[in-house]
Every structure is written in C-alpha cells, then in structure tokens.
Design a protein around this motif. Structure first.
Motif, PDB file in Angstrom:
ATOM      1  N   THR A  74      26.998  13.864 134.499  1.00 55.56           N
ATOM      2  CA  THR A  74      26.712  13.354 135.846  1.00 55.56           C
ATOM      3  C   THR A  74      25.764  14.266 136.614  1.00 55.56           C
ATOM      4  O   THR A  74      25.314  13.907 137.697  1.00 55.56           O
ATOM      5  CB  THR A  74      28.013  13.197 136.654  1.00 55.56           C
ATOM      6  OG1 THR A  74      28.586  14.488 136.909  1.00 55.56           O
ATOM      7  CG2 THR A  74      29.023  12.342 135.891  1.00 55.56           C
ATOM      8  N   ASP A  75      25.470  15.433 136.072  1.00 55.46           N
ATOM      9  CA  ASP A  75      24.626  16.422 136.742  1.00 55.46           C
ATOM     10  C   ASP A  75      23.238  16.433 136.102  1.00 55.46           C
ATOM     11  O   ASP A  75      23.097  16.843 134.952  1.00 55.46           O
ATOM     12  CB  ASP A  75      25.267  17.808 136.640  1.00 55.46           C
ATOM     13  CG  ASP A  75      24.467  18.880 137.375  1.00 55.46           C
ATOM     14  OD1 ASP A  75      23.371  18.572 137.884  1.00 55.46           O
ATOM     15  OD2 ASP A  75      24.936  20.037 137.430  1.00 55.46           O
ATOM     16  N   PRO A  76      22.207  15.995 136.813  1.00 56.24           N
ATOM     17  CA  PRO A  76      20.866  15.931 136.215  1.00 56.24           C
ATOM     18  C   PRO A  76      20.331  17.294 135.802  1.00 56.24           C
ATOM     19  O   PRO A  76      19.429  17.377 134.956  1.00 56.24           O
ATOM     20  CB  PRO A  76      20.001  15.310 137.322  1.00 56.24           C
ATOM     21  CG  PRO A  76      20.764  15.527 138.592  1.00 56.24           C
ATOM     22  CD  PRO A  76      22.211  15.506 138.213  1.00 56.24           C
ATOM     23  N   PRO A  96      19.546  15.720 126.926  1.00 54.77           N
ATOM     24  CA  PRO A  96      19.230  16.910 126.130  1.00 54.77           C
ATOM     25  C   PRO A  96      18.600  18.005 126.997  1.00 54.77           C
ATOM     26  O   PRO A  96      18.166  17.744 128.117  1.00 54.77           O
ATOM     27  CB  PRO A  96      18.230  16.377 125.117  1.00 54.77           C
ATOM     28  CG  PRO A  96      17.505  15.288 125.863  1.00 54.77           C
ATOM     29  CD  PRO A  96      18.548  14.643 126.739  1.00 54.77           C
ATOM     30  N   ASP A  97      18.562  19.244 126.450  1.00 57.58           N
ATOM     31  CA  ASP A  97      17.878  20.305 127.181  1.00 57.58           C
ATOM     32  C   ASP A  97      16.374  20.203 126.926  1.00 57.58           C
ATOM     33  O   ASP A  97      15.902  19.271 126.257  1.00 57.58           O
ATOM     34  CB  ASP A  97      18.426  21.683 126.795  1.00 57.58           C
ATOM     35  CG  ASP A  97      18.180  22.038 125.329  1.00 57.58           C
ATOM     36  OD1 ASP A  97      17.383  21.343 124.653  1.00 57.58           O
ATOM     37  OD2 ASP A  97      18.785  23.019 124.851  1.00 57.58           O
ATOM     38  N   ASP A 105      29.347  25.306 137.521  1.00 61.07           N
ATOM     39  CA  ASP A 105      30.319  24.834 138.509  1.00 61.07           C
ATOM     40  C   ASP A 105      31.419  23.967 137.909  1.00 61.07           C
ATOM     41  O   ASP A 105      32.447  23.739 138.545  1.00 61.07           O
ATOM     42  CB  ASP A 105      29.612  24.044 139.614  1.00 61.07           C
ATOM     43  CG  ASP A 105      28.739  24.933 140.488  1.00 61.07           C
ATOM     44  OD1 ASP A 105      28.956  26.157 140.490  1.00 61.07           O
ATOM     45  OD2 ASP A 105      27.829  24.394 141.155  1.00 61.07           O
ATOM     46  N   TYR A 106      31.217  23.446 136.697  1.00 60.96           N
ATOM     47  CA  TYR A 106      32.237  22.591 136.095  1.00 60.96           C
ATOM     48  C   TYR A 106      32.986  23.306 134.965  1.00 60.96           C
ATOM     49  O   TYR A 106      33.721  22.676 134.194  1.00 60.96           O
ATOM     50  CB  TYR A 106      31.608  21.287 135.576  1.00 60.96           C
ATOM     51  CG  TYR A 106      30.426  21.484 134.645  1.00 60.96           C
ATOM     52  CD1 TYR A 106      30.619  21.549 133.270  1.00 60.96           C
ATOM     53  CD2 TYR A 106      29.140  21.599 135.137  1.00 60.96           C
ATOM     54  CE1 TYR A 106      29.542  21.736 132.411  1.00 60.96           C
ATOM     55  CE2 TYR A 106      28.066  21.782 134.289  1.00 60.96           C
ATOM     56  CZ  TYR A 106      28.275  21.846 132.931  1.00 60.96           C
ATOM     57  OH  TYR A 106      27.213  22.039 132.083  1.00 60.96           O
ATOM     58  N   ALA A 107      32.856  24.631 134.871  1.00 61.01           N
ATOM     59  CA  ALA A 107      33.551  25.399 133.839  1.00 61.01           C
ATOM     60  C   ALA A 107      35.069  25.289 133.982  1.00 61.01           C
ATOM     61  O   ALA A 107      35.808  25.458 133.007  1.00 61.01           O
ATOM     62  CB  ALA A 107      33.120  26.864 133.890  1.00 61.01           C
TER      63      ALA A 107
END
Length: 338
Positions: free
Chosen positions: A56-58, A63-64, A195-197
């Motif tokens: 959900t986080d652009p 992919p990287d 932030d989602y760790a």
C-alpha cells in the motif's frame, strides 16, 4: 515443486466480513479474504527474517528500482508480476460460495497454481492460514467495538467477525531450516521495513481464553488497555446518544469522552491508532481471544502485559503468548513443518 491444487477445509466460528464498495456484507468477495491472507503472510515472513514490502506504500512496494521483488510479492504478485496462484472459496461440493459466510458455515480455501510454486511457498501459506485460525482473524473487518453491556452485546456494531477453524489441511512437510534458507536467498530485494516493521510475528502476541470489552457506560477495560477515556458519555451534555441520535444541546452527532486518549503520549497514540490507522489490539468474545502487536520503539511485551493486567489482574505469564513461541508451535504441529 508441486502442480496440484491444495485445499484447507474450514468452519466459520463467527461470520466473516468481506464487504463491497457500499460497505455491505451480503456477498462473498474472495479478493477481500485473499488480501487478508496476504497481510498475515507478510507478518509471518517478516517474523522469520524474510523481506516483505508494504504494497500500500508507493515508496516501498515491489518491484524495487532493480526489478527485484520480496518473498510475498513473488507469490501474490505486484506491478509487472502476476500472482502465481488462483484463490477460490468453495463449498463441500466444490461450488463457489456466493453469499457472505455465516457462523458455523463450512467452506474451503482452494488454491491452484497458475505457475509452478515451490514447496517452501506452500509451507509458508500453510503456516499463515493456521496462524490466522489459531491466533488471529481474517476479513476486512474483525471486531468493531466489543461490549459486554446487557442488551448491546449482540448489536451489529458489537459483533465479532473473522474467526475460523481449519478442520483439515494438506500434508506439507518442509523443514524449518529449509524455510529459513529460502527466505534468506540472495535474489530477494534488500529492504528496510521501516514504519511497518511492527507488523511482524516477532511483535505479535495473543491471549486465548481472555477478552476485552465495555462493561458499562463508565467502564471499558478495552479502552483501558488502549489508553482511552473509558466513559462513553457525550462531552457536551453528559448523556449517552446512540447513532443516529444527535446531542440535544447542539443538534450535532455526539463527541464521546471515549474518543479521547487519557494521555496523548506516543505509546497511547500508537496502540489506539488514529482515524486513518488501525488500533493494535483486537478482542473477541465467542470464543474469547485477544491479540495484538507491540512496537519495540514504542512499547515492548513487558509493558504490554502490564497494560493487560490492568484489565485482567489474574493474567498469568503462560496465558500471554509471544509470536516466536507461537511460530514454534505451528511449525511443530500436524500439517506444519516437522
């Protein structure tokens, strides 16, 4: 690698919410449940030391810039990479379930490979589904506002959703060291979970056999744990106005004391969440189950237990289970890796 489909046969302990564009729960929307499975798959992968992006986080999703993917996107798909499995929810006769799943209904999670899927991936999916069934919940909504208040506990806004039991599962045998080796392979993208760790099995906790709820208009041990004001009275007039009733003093929808944090410190703000952010504690009444997450930068397991003991003074250490211990149980239980 395996090419055959796999099935997990289930029974709904509570209704399951998928919801549509109008926030109604009248029909089954498989993509809603698959999204929930994917989220828990991410939690599992991070907890086992593998990379899992936040789709959900652009700024972090796959992919990287080198075209590399995380473990989760490899199976479930991302931009430029189609998912490698088909997901259906069927009844015992193999027919698609059309209506929303209700309490005690039996159904089947049916997965078919669209391209070859590794044994390690099937094993991770199996662990994910059993994690959900034994300790978590599934669906777009799980519990709204738990309440033990007489005449209110069965109202729609206080019902539980998303608890399931797995009654049979495929025999998937993959050793733990093989799973961890797969998650550490060099071709996965390098990433900082940022932030989602916190959304990791390392930070997960569960207390089965315990629940949090509102007891009356002034007492809510659920809010006590979140750090919110326990009173649900209107801040303007001191009465209680249930939706869609408005406060008679200003003819506006009520603003309750319970909307406020007792102390706006970082810990309370993180646990209680915000309007655009989920709370980090979830509790169910039938059967009793409470689970949530800690964040090592904000609150650890020891502090979480202290908060829970304000609600449950008799909470024993062996009733509070950390994610790493639950993983060991899942891996060693039937259907998991030996």
């Amino acid at each position: 690698m395996r090419d055959a489909h796999y099935e997990w046969r289930c029974k709904a302990i509570t209704p399951i919410w998928t919801g549509d564009a109008y926030q109604k729960n009248g029909r089954m929307i498989p993509s809603g449940l698959l999204g929930s499975v994917r989220w828990w798959f991410e939690v599992l992968v991070r907890g086992m030391g593998g990379p899992a992006c936040d789709p959900t986080d652009p700024d972090s999703r796959c992919p990287d810039k080198h075209g590399n993917r995380c473990v989760v996107c490899e199976l479930f798909g991302c931009t430029g990479w189609a998912r490698r499995l088909q997901f259906k929810i069927v009844d015992s006769n193999g027919q698609p379930v059309q209506a929303a799943i209700v309490k005690d209904q039996e159904f089947v999670f049916h997965f078919t490979p669209l391209r070859p899927i590794l044994d390690e991936e099937w094993a991770l999916l199996d662990l994910t589904l059993r994690l959900i069934a034994d300790y978590g919940a599934i669906g777009g909504r799980t519990v709204f506002k738990p309440s033990d208040e007489r005449r209110r506990e069965n109202m729609p806004q206080h019902k539980d959703y998303g608890l399931i039991e797995i009654t049979s599962w495929p025999d998937i045998k993959v050793e733990e060291r093989q799973l961890r080796s797969y998650l550490k392979q060099s071709h996965w993208r390098n990433m900082d979970h940022g932030d989602y760790a916190w959304a990791s099995l390392d930070n997960f906790w569960c207390a089965n056999g315990k629940h949090l709820a509102r007891q009356n208009k002034d007492d809510s041990n659920f809010n006590r744990v979140l750090g919110r004001d326990e009173r649900k009275t209107c801040k303007i007039c001191g009465d209680i106005h249930d939706p869609p009733n408005k406060c008679p003093k200003n003819n506006r929808y009520p603003h309750r004391h319970s909307e406020n944090l007792i102390n706006k410190n970082r810990t309370n703000q993180w646990i209680a969440g915000d309007k655009q952010e989920s709370k980090k504690v979830f509790s169910f009444r039938h059967p009793q189950r409470t689970f949530g997450f800690v964040n090592p930068e904000v609150i650890d397991f020891s502090e979480m237990k202290k908060r829970l003991r304000k609600a449950w003074p008799d909470l024993k250490d062996d009733e509070f289970h950390q994610g790493s211990d639950l993983l060991n149980d899942l891996i060693r239980s039937p259907g998991g890796a030996p």
